[in-house]
Each structure stands twice: as structure tokens, then as C-alpha cells.
Design a protein around this motif. Sequence first.
Motif, PDB file in Angstrom:
ATOM      1  N   VAL A  56       0.828  -1.210   0.000  1.00 37.78           N
ATOM      2  CA  VAL A  56       0.000   0.000   0.000  1.00 37.78           C
ATOM      3  C   VAL A  56       0.862   1.259   0.000  1.00 37.78           C
ATOM      4  CG1 VAL A  56      -1.781   1.274   1.261  1.00 37.78           C
ATOM      5  CG2 VAL A  56      -1.851  -1.231   1.186  1.00 37.78           C
ATOM      6  N   LYS A  57       0.449   2.193  -0.817  1.00 39.86           N
ATOM      7  CA  LYS A  57       1.100   3.507  -0.835  1.00 39.86           C
ATOM      8  C   LYS A  57       0.217   4.548  -0.152  1.00 39.86           C
ATOM      9  CE  LYS A  57       4.728   2.378  -3.337  1.00 39.86           C
ATOM     10  NZ  LYS A  57       6.109   2.539  -2.841  1.00 39.86           N
ATOM     11  N   ALA A  58      -1.077   4.483  -0.374  1.00 40.64           N
ATOM     12  CA  ALA A  58      -1.992   5.484   0.184  1.00 40.64           C
ATOM     13  C   ALA A  58      -3.361   4.854   0.425  1.00 40.64           C
ATOM     14  CB  ALA A  58      -2.117   6.670  -0.773  1.00 40.64           C
ATOM     15  N   CYS A  59      -4.059   5.401   1.446  1.00 45.71           N
ATOM     16  CA  CYS A  59      -5.386   4.885   1.781  1.00 45.71           C
ATOM     17  C   CYS A  59      -6.362   6.066   1.826  1.00 45.71           C
ATOM     18  CB  CYS A  59      -5.411   4.244   3.165  1.00 45.71           C
ATOM     19  SG  CYS A  59      -4.013   3.193   3.539  1.00 45.71           S
ATOM     20  N   GLY A  60      -7.587   5.821   1.423  1.00 44.61           N
ATOM     21  CA  GLY A  60      -8.615   6.847   1.532  1.00 44.61           C
ATOM     22  C   GLY A  60      -9.259   6.838   2.904  1.00 44.61           C
ATOM     23  N   LEU A  61      -9.543   8.045   3.435  1.00 43.05           N
ATOM     24  CA  LEU A  61     -10.247   8.154   4.713  1.00 43.05           C
ATOM     25  C   LEU A  61     -11.605   8.778   4.430  1.00 43.05           C
ATOM     26  CD1 LEU A  61      -8.570   9.362   8.001  1.00 43.05           C
ATOM     27  CD2 LEU A  61     -10.979   9.767   7.531  1.00 43.05           C
ATOM     28  N   ASN A  62     -12.646   8.079   4.801  1.00 47.05           N
ATOM     29  CA  ASN A  62     -14.007   8.524   4.519  1.00 47.05           C
ATOM     30  C   ASN A  62     -14.774   8.779   5.808  1.00 47.05           C
ATOM     31  OD1 ASN A  62     -14.171   8.098   1.463  1.00 47.05           O
ATOM     32  ND2 ASN A  62     -13.395   6.127   2.167  1.00 47.05           N
ATOM     33  N   PHE A  63     -15.855   9.542   5.687  1.00 49.10           N
ATOM     34  CA  PHE A  63     -16.680   9.792   6.863  1.00 49.10           C
ATOM     35  C   PHE A  63     -17.180   8.471   7.439  1.00 49.10           C
ATOM     36  CE2 PHE A  63     -20.161  11.424   9.410  1.00 49.10           C
ATOM     37  CZ  PHE A  63     -19.625  12.584   9.919  1.00 49.10           C
ATOM     38  N   LEU A  64     -17.376   7.511   6.573  1.00 51.58           N
ATOM     39  CA  LEU A  64     -17.817   6.197   7.018  1.00 51.58           C
ATOM     40  C   LEU A  64     -16.841   5.578   8.025  1.00 51.58           C
ATOM     41  CD1 LEU A  64     -19.688   3.731   6.771  1.00 51.58           C
ATOM     42  CD2 LEU A  64     -18.371   3.021   4.780  1.00 51.58           C
ATOM     43  N   ASP A  65     -15.549   5.841   7.850  1.00 55.40           N
ATOM     44  CA  ASP A  65     -14.564   5.282   8.789  1.00 55.40           C
ATOM     45  C   ASP A  65     -14.790   5.830  10.198  1.00 55.40           C
ATOM     46  OD1 ASP A  65     -13.083   3.776   6.781  1.00 55.40           O
ATOM     47  OD2 ASP A  65     -12.412   5.716   6.038  1.00 55.40           O
ATOM     48  N   LEU A  66     -15.246   7.059  10.254  1.00 54.34           N
ATOM     49  CA  LEU A  66     -15.548   7.664  11.552  1.00 54.34           C
ATOM     50  C   LEU A  66     -16.746   6.947  12.188  1.00 54.34           C
ATOM     51  CD1 LEU A  66     -15.439  11.462  12.115  1.00 54.34           C
ATOM     52  CD2 LEU A  66     -17.392  10.195  12.968  1.00 54.34           C
ATOM     53  N   MET A  67     -17.717   6.612  11.346  1.00 58.44           N
ATOM     54  CA  MET A  67     -18.876   5.888  11.860  1.00 58.44           C
ATOM     55  C   MET A  67     -18.480   4.493  12.334  1.00 58.44           C
ATOM     56  SD  MET A  67     -20.969   8.274  11.375  1.00 58.44           S
ATOM     57  CE  MET A  67     -22.369   7.375  12.035  1.00 58.44           C
ATOM     58  N   ALA A 118      -7.876   8.302  -3.515  1.00 62.76           N
ATOM     59  CA  ALA A 118      -9.025   9.200  -3.359  1.00 62.76           C
ATOM     60  C   ALA A 118     -10.121   8.891  -4.365  1.00 62.76           C
ATOM     61  CB  ALA A 118      -8.570  10.657  -3.537  1.00 62.76           C
ATOM     62  N   PHE A 119      -9.873   7.959  -5.262  1.00 64.85           N
ATOM     63  CA  PHE A 119     -10.727   7.774  -6.428  1.00 64.85           C
ATOM     64  C   PHE A 119     -11.915   6.822  -6.232  1.00 64.85           C
ATOM     65  CE2 PHE A 119     -11.429   6.735 -10.994  1.00 64.85           C
ATOM     66  CZ  PHE A 119     -11.478   8.019 -11.501  1.00 64.85           C
ATOM     67  N   PRO A 120     -11.675   5.586  -5.795  1.00 65.80           N
ATOM     68  CA  PRO A 120     -12.751   4.577  -5.917  1.00 65.80           C
ATOM     69  C   PRO A 120     -14.044   4.940  -5.193  1.00 65.80           C
ATOM     70  CG  PRO A 120     -10.646   3.517  -5.448  1.00 65.80           C
ATOM     71  CD  PRO A 120     -10.441   4.990  -5.275  1.00 65.80           C
ATOM     72  N   MET A 121     -13.996   5.150  -3.888  1.00 64.44           N
ATOM     73  CA  MET A 121     -15.230   5.372  -3.131  1.00 64.44           C
ATOM     74  C   MET A 121     -15.986   6.594  -3.644  1.00 64.44           C
ATOM     75  SD  MET A 121     -15.933   3.294  -0.418  1.00 64.44           S
ATOM     76  CE  MET A 121     -16.436   4.179   1.052  1.00 64.44           C
ATOM     77  N   ASN A 122     -15.309   7.700  -3.759  1.00 63.37           N
ATOM     78  CA  ASN A 122     -16.012   8.940  -4.083  1.00 63.37           C
ATOM     79  C   ASN A 122     -16.515   8.976  -5.519  1.00 63.37           C
ATOM     80  OD1 ASN A 122     -15.374   9.668  -1.521  1.00 63.37           O
ATOM     81  ND2 ASN A 122     -13.914  11.251  -2.057  1.00 63.37           N
ATOM     82  N   PHE A 123     -15.675   8.599  -6.442  1.00 63.60           N
ATOM     83  CA  PHE A 123     -16.087   8.727  -7.846  1.00 63.60           C
ATOM     84  C   PHE A 123     -17.066   7.640  -8.264  1.00 63.60           C
ATOM     85  CE2 PHE A 123     -12.922  11.952  -8.033  1.00 63.60           C
ATOM     86  CZ  PHE A 123     -13.361  12.805  -9.042  1.00 63.60           C
ATOM     87  N   VAL A 124     -16.870   6.424  -7.782  1.00 63.36           N
ATOM     88  CA  VAL A 124     -17.839   5.381  -8.133  1.00 63.36           C
ATOM     89  C   VAL A 124     -19.200   5.712  -7.517  1.00 63.36           C
ATOM     90  CG1 VAL A 124     -18.436   2.938  -7.930  1.00 63.36           C
ATOM     91  CG2 VAL A 124     -16.091   3.603  -8.493  1.00 63.36           C
ATOM     92  N   THR A 125     -19.208   6.170  -6.277  1.00 62.92           N
ATOM     93  CA  THR A 125     -20.469   6.571  -5.640  1.00 62.92           C
ATOM     94  C   THR A 125     -21.143   7.686  -6.433  1.00 62.92           C
ATOM     95  OG1 THR A 125     -19.711   5.936  -3.432  1.00 62.92           O
ATOM     96  CG2 THR A 125     -21.472   7.576  -3.540  1.00 62.92           C
ATOM     97  N   ALA A 126     -20.376   8.718  -6.745  1.00 60.99           N
ATOM     98  CA  ALA A 126     -20.955   9.864  -7.464  1.00 60.99           C
ATOM     99  C   ALA A 126     -21.457   9.436  -8.843  1.00 60.99           C
ATOM    100  CB  ALA A 126     -19.913  10.975  -7.599  1.00 60.99           C
ATOM    101  N   TYR A 127     -20.660   8.656  -9.552  1.00 61.20           N
ATOM    102  CA  TYR A 127     -21.041   8.254 -10.907  1.00 61.20           C
ATOM    103  C   TYR A 127     -22.312   7.396 -10.892  1.00 61.20           C
ATOM    104  CZ  TYR A 127     -20.683   6.587 -15.710  1.00 61.20           C
ATOM    105  OH  TYR A 127     -20.944   6.312 -17.022  1.00 61.20           O
ATOM    106  N   MET A 128     -22.327   6.425  -9.990  1.00 60.20           N
ATOM    107  CA  MET A 128     -23.480   5.517  -9.987  1.00 60.20           C
ATOM    108  C   MET A 128     -24.754   6.239  -9.574  1.00 60.20           C
ATOM    109  SD  MET A 128     -21.975   1.831  -8.896  1.00 60.20           S
ATOM    110  CE  MET A 128     -23.343   0.979  -9.680  1.00 60.20           C
ATOM    111  N   MET A 129     -24.651   7.152  -8.629  1.00 58.60           N
ATOM    112  CA  MET A 129     -25.854   7.896  -8.240  1.00 58.60           C
ATOM    113  C   MET A 129     -26.359   8.739  -9.406  1.00 58.60           C
ATOM    114  SD  MET A 129     -25.408   8.990  -4.265  1.00 58.60           S
ATOM    115  CE  MET A 129     -24.062  10.122  -4.533  1.00 58.60           C
ATOM    116  N   LEU A 130     -25.455   9.433 -10.065  1.00 58.45           N
ATOM    117  CA  LEU A 130     -25.881  10.355 -11.124  1.00 58.45           C
ATOM    118  C   LEU A 130     -26.351   9.625 -12.379  1.00 58.45           C
ATOM    119  CD1 LEU A 130     -23.081  13.084 -10.867  1.00 58.45           C
ATOM    120  CD2 LEU A 130     -25.461  13.283 -10.124  1.00 58.45           C
TER     121      LEU A 130
END
Lengths: 432, 432
Positions: B74-85, B159-171
Motif C-alpha cells: 500500500v502507498k496510500a489509503c482513503g479516509l471517509n466519513f464512514l470510517d468515523l462511523m 481518493a478515487f474509488p469510493m467517491n467517484f464510483v459513488t458519485a457516478y453511480m448515483m448520477l
Amino acid sequence: MAKEGVEKAEETEQMIEKEAGKEPAEGGGGGSHRLGDAQEMRAVVLAGFGGLNKLRVTRKAMPEPQDGELKIRVKACGLNFLDLMVRQGNIDNPPKTPLVPGFECSGIVEALGDSVKGFEIGDRVMAFVNYNAWAEVVCTPVDFVYKIPEDMSFSEAAAFPMNFVTAYMMLFEVANLREGMSVLVHSAGGGVGQAVAQLCSTVPNVTVFGTASTFKHEAIKDSVTHLFDRNADYVQEVKRISAEGVDIVLDCLCGDNTGKGLSLLKPLGTYILYGNLVLTPCNPHLLSFQWWQVEKVNPIKLYEENKVIAGFSLLNLLFKQGRAGLIRGVVDKLIGLYNQKKVKPVVDSLWALEEVKEAMQRIHDRGNIGKLILDVEKTPTPLVSQKQRDLFSSRSESSRCRHKRGVGRWGGRKCRQGSAGQGWRRKPEVTK
Amino acid sequence: MAKEGVEKAEETEQMIEKEAGKEPAEGGGGGSHRLGDAQEMRAVVLAGFGGLNKLRVTRKAMPEPQDGELKIRVKACGLNFLDLMVRQGNIDNPPKTPLVPGFECSGIVEALGDSVKGFEIGDRVMAFVNYNAWAEVVCTPVDFVYKIPEDMSFSEAAAFPMNFVTAYMMLFEVANLREGMSVLVHSAGGGVGQAVAQLCSTVPNVTVFGTASTFKHEAIKDSVTHLFDRNADYVQEVKRISAEGVDIVLDCLCGDNTGKGLSLLKPLGTYILYGNLVLTPCNPHLLSFQWWQVEKVNPIKLYEENKVIAGFSLLNLLFKQGRAGLIRGVVDKLIGLYNQKKVKPVVDSLWALEEVKEAMQRIHDRGNIGKLILDVEKTPTPLVSQKQRDLFSSRSESSRCRHKRGVGRWGGRKCRQGSAGQGWRRKPEVTK
């Protein structure tokens, strides 16, 4: 809207029953001979909410187009399940009676109101009307009128707007039907059901699951992929074939079916409630229906299951929510599909205005396959006595029940007759 | 999933605080010097559900790929609001602790499990992981791994998978965004918000209404059409600009906003509830949130108003509902848009694994614009004392707050620092 004149009630039902057999036999302008004045026209009038006996054919003053309206000499009108709900008063904010029912018709443009553009006298058209369609002449805003192709009959045109626009918008505007998806449609033999089946066939590799009364199965089996009896446990039947469920559920039944329909959705699937739900809990007529039992839906459950729930009411979209422009675009696409011979309205049977009760009974009994049409120029079929009916029933049906367009044959099923009156019945006229 | 070894708890937070200033200064392999054994790796571990003090950096046994899995350095990990939950235990069916949080990462393929095809050792990839992402090495099924373009940095890829896949699929999968439509998105400055804004700009003539904390407005104003303060009465603000409302409402807030969002929909509009709602009413932590107040929706109201309500949970779709194939298709389209320079992840700031608490506090405080990234190779920034911080705060921020990619400048806003510990703070490292 057009200004309606004073009614001159004519107890048509009684007249027909008394004068059965004395009806003039000439075709064409059936009934118009009764009008002594060209400034009058015949119309079906609902005297008050209730049973079939609230319907009359009446003389009314000829409507004239207001600014922005077209005056249409009506040839045919569509009869929808919704009209039955209107008759019973099972609608939200019901209008005052007496009223002329009917939301769609076809005919010929007879006059143009001020500021109307894009139409000429003599144009063959189909139209949405916010009530008042079941008459010899209607006036409606130009926004709700569409020219029809040369080879589309007036019967087809009267069967087209409500069913095909509803089916198209649900599948492509709300649910985004794409290649490889699956659709569950109830009342697959009805007008919307047959429109859904045809539109699904315009997209590659779409599976259609349908429910319908068993006696319709032979007639419509070629239009859907899998067909179940309407009283069967269709949830289990669908899951047996597709364990994951379906992508789109179209539900005009409601009640406990909302939960069933939702349970059948694949992830990202869409459940659409449409059609006849214009009910209010305070309406006493409601007690005879289960629709008020619609369960509320928890958005968190939709989130967890990745599901979509939608409602669709074409009439609200047209007459309350100002989406005539959007719907004109949809009609244009549908006419394109008609011209490419990819869709074609299925007409169940034609009825004279005076036969509206029998027609309504037929839709109530779910006897129809495709659309019931009021043919304004049709002469009422003479009533037959019980004795004659017994004779009629004992004969082979096949010689009178003609082939249906696009849905195979009626085959050996019994032609269901209207049962509105007592003692006298007409035999239905099935489509040419 | 990869087999996790026995933990060797290391009270990193206390060590850092005690040894502040003694941290080795070398960049690159920050922290890995602590590992005496190549068969071990560093990972963030959540010891139990609760506050920030439940997070530790720990040595764990090196995971090895099972059949069908890839092992990723691993080089980098995404941190999402979900992780806080997740940290708070505010999720449905929470897994057992201790656990390694994190649902997405980027890195280099280091080993292939049996039957893996399509990848080679050395491939630069991004991946979804069902927990366990916040570590130096993860193993995850090949179905959830995607090769990344050469010019996409590892920070961007995380930073890509969670945010962009979510946004794309919703729209585009749920709501069917088309030319001329309008979208309301909350938290417009967050990772999903910025992805939504960018994806909307790929469709002609789309109007984006966004809510965000006022201090973010200068930074993100160019990415949306109309921007409102997150505490403003956005229903009135939107209606002032567009009396009819909007076509799509994306709501990660919920609570009373469900009703507000639905009220803002145009006919045929779609309301989508997404994001962080993994709550159960029986969960005691819930009392601190309003999300359980989500109102149930009456399908008849949807019918009357021609509206659509949907839920969207990407993780359920991936890990519970088996839609990895569908999502790979979406990732392919998104990478195409990235290559055409039509989308680009907005990275807010980079944090060492040891700085996870500060990073989490920043997302809790809604201080971020775009995505927070855990940079596995980053050396923790030395802590500064209160005295140093006062000095730090009194200086001009502009020399340290670098420009943001794609969203204009941070401008004169104060760089919000983490506030996880007591007395000692790190200054955030904003993106290169």
C-alpha cells in the motif's frame, strides 16, 4: 378549457332498453340523427359518483375552442381503468358532477382557437383531455394534441396516448431500462401491460415477467417471456426463474403488492407504482379496495438494499405539473416507433357511446386484452334476450372472436360480455 | 479475505507524544524501520468502538493472498466519513474488534494468489477492501482491484474509488442525469461532493446547487453553480433560484433533510440517500445523531407527485450484493474520464498512519476540502507545543496553505488543524 353548455339529460339506457331492436341500422353517424340542432352534440355524462346507472348519453351544447385550444370532431375515445375509478368517485379532489368522463380521444381538427399554431382544420389527431373526452366533439389545449400517422386508425390513436406514454416514461424516463434487464408487469393483458411488453421488445435481451388472468395466457403468451396467473404467488414464481429478482417492477395493484414488488427487486432495481391510485383515505368508497394499505417505505431500507421506489401519474404530470413539453417529446419518439412498426396499440373491442356501461363492466371484470375503445360513430349492437344469449353462448366462439393484432389469437377463450344491465346484453364487437 | 495475524499492540499515540521531537527525520519509509521482521507490517488498529483513543498503529503479521486475491504494497489509503462511523460502532452488524479500518487504497501488486488473472507483480493499482485497508500491505479479491493510469498519483488513486464510483453511480445509474438537469449536493466540499461537481460538468448545461461550510466557499465556488452555507435554509435558497426545484437531490445528511430534499424535487425528480447511514436504532451511539429520525415515505405521495426516492450504498453493492462486475464497468468509464482530463480527484491533505487521529478529527470537524489520505510512507509531522502553535497561528497562513488542485485556492481561510490529543498538535500537510 371549453365552456360546457346546459345538459339535456336523455335517459339513454332506458331508451335503449325500451327501444331495443328499433335502433336504426345505418352505420356511420350512429346516434347523431337524434340531434335536431348542429349546435348540440352527444356525450356520455356521469350524473353523480356511483354505479353504472350514473352514466347517461346526453345532448350537450357544442363546445367552442378558447384561446390556445383545438376543437376536435371525435372519432374514438380510450376507456381506462381510471375512468372506472372516476365513476366511483375514488379520486383525489373529485370534480363536481355532472361531468363528461374520458381523458383521451382521436379525431379530426374542426376549428382552431386564437393563437393556435402548428395545426390545420382537417388534421388527424390524438389528444389528452382533462375530462370531457367521451363526446362527439371536444376542445383541448393545443399542448395536449398530437398529429397521427396516416396509417394509424382512429381506434389505434385513441388507444395510444395514455398507455404508451405511461409505459414509455416508466421504462425509460423513470427506470432507465437498458439491455439485459428484466421487468415485472402486472395486468400484462391490459393496455399498459401490452404497451410495456412491446416497448421492452425494442431493447435487446430484456426479460418480461407478466401476471394476467389465466384465460388470457394463450392470447398474450408471445408478448412476454414468462407469464403467471394473477392469483399465483408470483414472487415465488419469479424467484424460481431468477433468484436475484428483477430490475424493474411496474405495479398498478398496490396494497400488499408494494412489499412483494420491493422484495423482488435486484440491487439498483426500481419499483414503480402507477395507474389508478387517486384515492384518499377519507373517501368512503375506499373501503372496497385494499389500496389504502400501501405500506410506507423506510428510506434506510432502500439505502441498505440499494433500491429505488417511484410513483408515476401521467395525468398529474400533464394537468397539474405542466410537463406537456416533455410528454410531446415522448409522443414523438413513440410515433417514430409506430412508424418503424416496433409498436402497435392492441385494441380489445369497440363500443358505441351508448354501450359505455357494458364496456366499463368489461374492464371492471378484467375481461379485456388491450384497450377498450368508445367508437363515437358506432351504432349500438342490438340487445339480445337471455334466451338469445343462451343460444349465442352455445355456439362455437371461434367464428365471432376475431384474431387480435400483435398478441396472437383469442383462441378458444370465451368472449366475455358486458353484464351491466339486467336481462338484456349486447355481444361485444371485437376489433377489425 | 486475507488471514490476519496476531496483533502486537503498540501504544503509538503515547509513544509519539513522549518521543515527540525524537522521530527520525528521514522521509520515504516512515515507520517501517520499527519492524524487525519482514514478515510483519504496520497497520492502524481499532481496539474497540469509541473515541479517537481506540486507534493505534500496530505491528501485525504480514497477510498473504488467498485464492483469487492480490497482495498489494500500500502507498496510500482513503479516509471517509464512514470510517468515523465505524470507529464509533455506528454501523449495522458491526464486525468484531480489534480490526483494521479502511475500505480503499492504492499501491503496487506484490504477489498473486492462485487463479488470479489479468494482473502482474509490479502493477500500479487501486482497490476496494472490506476493512483492512489502513496498513502497509493488504490482500483483497481481484474483483475489487483496478489498474491505474500512469499519470495518476497514488494519492489520487486512493481518493478515487469510493467517491467517484459513488458519485457516478448515483448520477448515471440511479438518477439518469441528462442535459439540462439540476442537482443538489450536500457537503459540496467533501470527496463525494467534489466528484459529483466534476461529473456534472461532463454533461452539458447541468446546474449544480451545493451546500458547504462558508469558509470553504471561496475554494469550491468554481466547481458548483450555486453555493449555500450548510446551515442556511437551502430549500428557500434553491426555490428562490429555481421555483420548480431540482431534478436530483443527493443527501448524505438525512434526518429532517429527507423531507426537505423530497420537497425540492421537480416532478420526475430523484432523491438519493447515500453515504454513511449504517445505523441501527438499537445502537446507543445513535443518540448523538439525528439520522434515525428519517421519515418513512408514503408511496402514494410519490405517485401523486411523480417522484422517485432511492438509497445507495456502494459497500453493500460491492461486498453484500455481488455487483463487482457492474462496478468494474463504472471504474473503466471513470478512468476514461480521468484520461480525458475531465475528472481529477481533489486531495485535501496527506497524513501518516500515526496521524490517523488528527485526520479523523479533521473529517469530523468538516475541515476538509476533498479527500483525506493516509500516506503510508509519510513520516509523521513533529508535534508542536501550545506555545509553538500560538506562534504558528499568528503567522500568515498563506505561505503554508498551498493551492488546491481544481478548486481554486484555500485563500485566506485558516488551515484547520487536528485536535485529537491534548497539548500537542501537528500542522496538517496539504497536498503537493
